[in-house]
Design an enzyme around this catalytic site. Structure first.
Site, PDB file in Angstrom:
ATOM      1  N   SER A 272       0.820  -1.216   0.000  1.00 19.28           N
ATOM      2  CA  SER A 272       0.000   0.000   0.000  1.00 19.28           C
ATOM      3  C   SER A 272       0.854   1.267   0.000  1.00 19.28           C
ATOM      4  O   SER A 272       1.937   1.304   0.584  1.00 19.28           O
ATOM      5  CB  SER A 272      -0.877   0.002   1.255  1.00 19.28           C
TER       6      SER A 272
ATOM      7  N   TYR B 297      -2.326   5.623  -4.527  1.00 20.09           N
ATOM      8  CA  TYR B 297      -3.335   6.679  -4.488  1.00 20.09           C
ATOM      9  C   TYR B 297      -2.717   7.879  -5.191  1.00 20.09           C
ATOM     10  O   TYR B 297      -1.550   8.207  -4.962  1.00 20.09           O
ATOM     11  CB  TYR B 297      -3.656   7.096  -3.054  1.00 20.09           C
TER      12      TYR B 297
ATOM     13  N   THR C 152      -5.899   2.550  -7.043  1.00 22.13           N
ATOM     14  CA  THR C 152      -7.168   2.483  -6.316  1.00 22.13           C
ATOM     15  C   THR C 152      -8.071   3.618  -6.801  1.00 22.13           C
ATOM     16  O   THR C 152      -7.700   4.789  -6.744  1.00 22.13           O
ATOM     17  CB  THR C 152      -6.944   2.592  -4.798  1.00 22.13           C
TER      18      THR C 152
ATOM     19  N   LYS D 266      -8.237  -0.916  -9.275  1.00 20.94           N
ATOM     20  CA  LYS D 266      -8.917  -1.537  -8.138  1.00 20.94           C
ATOM     21  C   LYS D 266     -10.099  -0.683  -7.705  1.00 20.94           C
ATOM     22  O   LYS D 266      -9.972   0.531  -7.552  1.00 20.94           O
ATOM     23  CB  LYS D 266      -7.910  -1.673  -6.979  1.00 20.94           C
TER      24      LYS D 266
ATOM     25  N   HIS E  56     -13.501  -1.781  -1.415  1.00 18.69           N
ATOM     26  CA  HIS E  56     -12.627  -1.282  -0.347  1.00 18.69           C
ATOM     27  C   HIS E  56     -12.988  -1.914   1.000  1.00 18.69           C
ATOM     28  O   HIS E  56     -12.944  -1.266   2.044  1.00 18.69           O
ATOM     29  CB  HIS E  56     -12.713   0.248  -0.260  1.00 18.69           C
TER      30      HIS E  56
END
Length: 348
Positions: A106, A130, A156, A219, A243
């Site tokens: 992440s 992100y 994402t 995603k 999520h």
């Protein structure tokens, strides 16, 4: 206590993690309807098992964008692994490599990309991104990930703003002072999620493609319309995801959305799924409905909370054994034999 199934790890984590950490990992948005539906939806899908098939030799391997993994379960991107275990994402990376599967690291890791990569050299890792308002920060992360040997970029798409997670608000959730979002240090003061860029659109996929040779996986797709757009914008994979029920409450369970997405994509890109996987038979249902692989989020954190790298390996091993057994009992000797014929939805 013998750890027999994933709910044993959940019970352990709930008992031993600090309440603020448990609440953060467990949180769904608003009433948590979508979070809970992710799990309940599997109960409405039933197998149509076939008998007298030779299942003496089982092959549970599969490939993600050409890279082989030992079985079709990877580790989804989740933030703040040091809340679960002191070594954080380094332990996660080591467990994934030991089990020969994919770990998606992440943006909001408590270890740097460099530390994660060094902890499991040769491991199969993707990087989850992100896009921040400060595009230079995102560009730098993408380039660092590629230089370190990460093999895919996971964008994402479902977080223009953070969903309302009531317990985090009640608890005044913040990272403890000794933990940092290591990948973003120096870029700006972290833990203000408003730094995310809510103006991101499909056109930003072209921007990402200009920065990297890595395959792009998107995603957060839940509809045929967005699946079509993803294919049109040249992504290599789609993760059907809500999520973990942490964003829009009242959206579909991912296993329900999967059917629509698979139908729209018609095999043009690989499709994966996360959300609600708690048993090997859930993995089999997801593959029967068209997913190539599933990713686990919260169960990976429960494994870390139990015994770090070793605990996460235990979680993966249990899923692997259950998946192999479910396949055999359903009459499939290899992943290639799994198909839509294997399941039916229960009549209401």
């Amino acid at each position: 206590m013998a750890m027999v199934c994933l709910s044993d790890f959940e019970a352990y984590a709930k008992k031993y993690l600090p309440k603020i950490a448990w609440d953060f990992f467990a949180a769904g948005a608003d009433d948590c309807s979508t979070r809970d539906e992710n799990i309940l939806a599997y109960k409405r899908i039933h197998f149509r098992p076939r008998m007298l098939r030779d299942v003496s030799m089982m092959d549970i391997r599969t490939k993600l964008l050409g890279t082989e993994i030992s079985f079709p379960v990877g580790i989804a991107p989740t933030g703040f692994h040091q809340l679960a275990w002191p070594d954080g994402e380094k332990s996660t990376a080591r467990a994934a490599r030991a089990m020969n599967t994919c770990y998606i690291a992440s943006t909001y890791s408590t270890c740097t990309l460099e530390e994660i990569s060094a902890a499991a050299p040769g491991g199969f890792q993707w990087f989850q991104l992100y896009i921040h308002r400060n595009r230079a920060v995102s560009q730098s992360l993408v380039q660092r990930a590629e230089a370190l040997g990460f093999q895919g970029l996971v964008l994402t798409a479902d977080l223009p703003y953070t969903g309302k997670r009531r317990d985090d608000i009640r608890n005044g959730f913040r990272l403890p002072p000794h933990m940092k979002l290591k990948n973003l240090e120096g870029a700006f003061e972290v833990c203000k999620m408003s730094l995310l860029d809510p103006s991101v659109t499909w056109n930003d996929i072209y921007w990402l493609r200009s920065l990297t040779h890595l395959p792009i996986i998107i995603k957060g797709i839940l509809t045929k319309e967005d699946a079509e757009l993803a294919v049109r914008h040249g992504v290599q994979g789609i993760i059907v995801s809500n999520h973990g029920g942490r964003q829009l409450d009242g959206g579909p369970a991912t296993i329900d959305a999967l059917v629509e997405v698979v139908e729209a994509v018609q095999g043009r890109v690989e499709i994966y799924l996360d959300g609600g996987i708690r048993k090997g038979s859930d993995v089999l249902k997801a593959l029967a409905l068209g997913a190539r692989c599933v990713f686990i989020g919260r169960p990976a954190l429960w494994g870390l909370a139990y015994k770090g790298e070793e605990g996460l390996q235990d979680v993966l091993r249990i899923l692997q054994d259950e998946f192999r057994l479910s396949m055999a009992l359903a009459g499939c000797a290899s992943v290639s034999e799994i198909g839509r014929h294997l399941v039916q939805f229960s009549k209401l």
